[in-house]
Design an enzyme around this catalytic site. Structure first.
Site, short mmCIF file in Angstrom:
data_model
loop_
_atom_site.label_atom_id
_atom_site.label_comp_id
_atom_site.label_asym_id
_atom_site.label_seq_id
_atom_site.Cartn_x
_atom_site.Cartn_y
_atom_site.Cartn_z
N ASP A 38 -82.23 -72.19 -41.27
CA ASP A 38 -82.75 -70.83 -41.11
C ASP A 38 -82.05 -70.10 -39.96
O ASP A 38 -81.88 -68.88 -39.99
CB ASP A 38 -84.26 -70.87 -40.88
CG ASP A 38 -84.98 -69.67 -41.48
OD1 ASP A 38 -84.31 -68.80 -42.05
OD2 ASP A 38 -86.21 -69.58 -41.36
N HIS A 57 -78.98 -67.63 -40.44
CA HIS A 57 -79.10 -66.19 -40.70
C HIS A 57 -78.69 -65.36 -39.48
O HIS A 57 -78.28 -64.21 -39.61
CB HIS A 57 -80.54 -65.82 -41.09
CG HIS A 57 -80.90 -66.23 -42.47
ND1 HIS A 57 -80.32 -65.69 -43.59
CD2 HIS A 57 -81.81 -67.12 -42.94
CE1 HIS A 57 -80.85 -66.23 -44.68
NE2 HIS A 57 -81.76 -67.11 -44.31
N SER A 65 -92.59 -65.05 -44.13
CA SER A 65 -91.20 -64.59 -44.10
C SER A 65 -91.01 -63.28 -43.35
O SER A 65 -89.96 -63.03 -42.77
CB SER A 65 -90.68 -64.43 -45.53
OG SER A 65 -90.96 -65.58 -46.29
N HIS A 76 -94.69 -72.25 -42.02
CA HIS A 76 -93.40 -71.85 -41.46
C HIS A 76 -93.56 -70.42 -40.95
O HIS A 76 -93.76 -69.50 -41.74
CB HIS A 76 -92.34 -71.94 -42.58
CG HIS A 76 -90.98 -71.39 -42.23
ND1 HIS A 76 -89.90 -72.21 -41.99
CD2 HIS A 76 -90.53 -70.13 -42.10
CE1 HIS A 76 -88.83 -71.46 -41.72
NE2 HIS A 76 -89.18 -70.19 -41.79
N HIS A 132 -92.68 -66.86 -38.45
CA HIS A 132 -91.68 -66.01 -37.79
C HIS A 132 -92.38 -65.21 -36.70
O HIS A 132 -93.58 -64.98 -36.78
CB HIS A 132 -90.97 -65.10 -38.81
CG HIS A 132 -89.96 -65.85 -39.63
ND1 HIS A 132 -88.61 -65.80 -39.40
CD2 HIS A 132 -90.12 -66.72 -40.66
CE1 HIS A 132 -87.97 -66.58 -40.26
NE2 HIS A 132 -88.86 -67.15 -41.04
#
Lengths: 337, 337
Positions: A13, A16, A166, A194, A196
């Site tokens: 990840d 990115h 996300s 997960h 952010h």
């Protein structure tokens, strides 16, 4: 004390943030440091997963084969993980990754499209490797829908199932509700979260996930990732330990790995800039940022208005054409008034 | 919806990150931007407050008088705030700040030493300006002790009283317990929370403080501050609004102010590095970092061990001599074994 499994997608990840440009030395050195810290799973790949290196989403500096063999060789304790988005990757990619010794496979799909993972999860189950299913942009679905999608993933063969925040949109209560609903729906299968960090909540959300019954949590060294970045791994682990969980990870070695990541993987650690905050609030994929800013230039339209409008229209990755429509509409509205 | 007062110490606490080097243009431009966003209170000064510019803690680029007159002139809506640590500043400094039109005065003391604020709070009350009392390093005192100290501050004349998580040690439940106890002890007087982000919890802790009854919350643009930085203001405000509070602040103007701060106040936004994490976990003033690293050099002692040992000994700012003792002890232990 409950033992949690920490899954580290720094080398996937995080890509990115550097246009998929991590080289073999960087991959090897971080993997060795993560292994020394006894991080259970180290994931590697193009940011969009196996088979995604392309002109459309960016070509990786290194092929999937090279990434996998290099990281495989660097790991003695940690398991090797990979990620795949159906469409970008195929069963052939999964087969090659199995050949390279990958052990934990994640199939990522949009929150409501778990059927797209069915074939791959079945293939992985038959191959005898660990198959996980990740529901992306999970703020776009209710706890009930996510629970139903997760149960179907388990039916397809997933040995763990989880949600990705996300867009970095969740607050802790949102996570508790969703993880709680999924845990109830899938029983003893481990549930993954997960996060952010667009709203400064990635660590708090991860603790909320654990408290709601999640068994696997993701984090990246220094939060390495696009925009505001991912959950900061070396913060998450000691906070979990203080919150009554164990991870089996060595704190000092983990901090060393994060220091190495800051020095050798990234030009600078992620910063939560204003557009990251807006995309988190709007619940929109932050990858839209460059295109939004570009299309607004000279139109008098505020890119922040575009993000909020895209959020209202529930735009998802792949719908970049919607940006053009929204900018045009807001521009004509501004002219009319 | 409950209205919260946002207090912005970007131009005071942020100074720690740039050795108190903000110039007049930077002060003026940020103050104008903060004013345009309708941030209720804009605090300015040397990082250690009025009268603190010195060889020991660093000389500010600009005098207190110049800072105050410049920011006073830039503000049309926001109130002008100042901070003072008794010992560094005196009543003469408070008097001068009143002369410059400062409206919100904070006296900061160690969590258990509120008596040091008595005289100044009385002076400010008699002068008819708003007096607040801040209990620093508040993780070193129990909720009960903090509540008792806060009640005494109100007895001395404080019109608001609060806690600073100076070491960035708290998790949300710690904040809830402390703010809750103080709110109960001081009744209708507003309670303040000031967070630091060492454990990635500054925003979550601030929301927990609001939920426990705090009425005033601090945040700095981009988290500007030493080490891991302060609560990120432009993240905090929209998260509070999503959590059911109002602030009266204009989001876009706030984001513009933060963008300006990133460009014009700081070389780079704060990063949560490994030593910041360790100091947060240990509950030790992160300002010790340079001295710890310096004293460990060549001794084979791990600076992280020094931080955790300083935490066990409850070291506070001003006790830099303790670092020498701890390094010597750990060094001889290492040699013995």
């Amino acid at each position: 004390m409950k033992r949690l499994v920490i899954h580290d997608p720094t080398l996937r990840d995080g890509q990115h943030a550097v246009r998929h440009g991590l080289g073999l030395t960087a991959l090897r050195r971080y993997a060795q440091a993560a292994d020394a810290a006894r991080i259970p799973v180290v994931e590697v790949g193009h940011g969009n997963g196996l088979g995604a290196s392309s002109l459309q989403v960016g070509q990786a500096a290194v092929s999937d084969d090279e990434m996998l063999s290099t990281v495989r060789e660097a790991l003695g304790h940690s398991r090797l993980g990979v990620f795949m988005l159906p469409g970008w990757g195929t069963s052939a990619d999964l087969r090659r990754a199995i050949g390279h010794g990958a052990e934990v496979f994640r199939i990522g799909v949009h929150a409501t499209e778990v059927t797209l993972a069915e074939r791959h999860l079945g293939f992985l189950r038959d191959a005898g490797v660990e198959a996980q299913c990740m529901l992306m942009m999970s703020h776009m679905a209710s706890p009930e829908v996510l629970a139903e999608q997760a149960a179907r993933a388990v039916g397809y063969g997933a040995q763990a199932v989880g949600i990705m925040d996300s867009a970095g949109h969740f607050l802790p209560a949102d996570v508790s509700a969703r993880i709680g609903a999924i845990v109830e729906a899938v029983g003893t299968v481990p549930v993954v979260f997960h996060g952010h960090d667009n709203l400064g909540m990635a660590v708090a959300n991860s603790v909320a996930a654990a408290d709601a019954g999640a068994g696997i949590l993701d984090g990246c060294a220094r939060g390495f990732g696009a925009g505001a970045g991912n959950t900061q791994l070396e913060v998450l682990v000691p906070v979990l330990e203080r919150s009554g969980y164990t991870t089996g990870i060595d704190l000092y070695a983990l901090l060393d790995a994060a220091d190495l990541a800051e020095r050798e993987l990234m030009p600078a650690p992620p910063v939560t800039g204003s557009m990251s905050i807006v995309s988190g609030l709007a619940g929109v994929f932050s990858g839209f940022k460059h295109r939004v800013v570009e299309l607004c230039a000279g139109t008098g339209v505020d890119p922040r208005d575009v993000f909020f409008e895209l959020g209202r229209r529930q735009a998802i990755a792949g719908q970049e054409d919607l940006i053009v429509d929204v900018v045009a509409e807001l521009s004509s509205r501004a002219t009319d008034s």
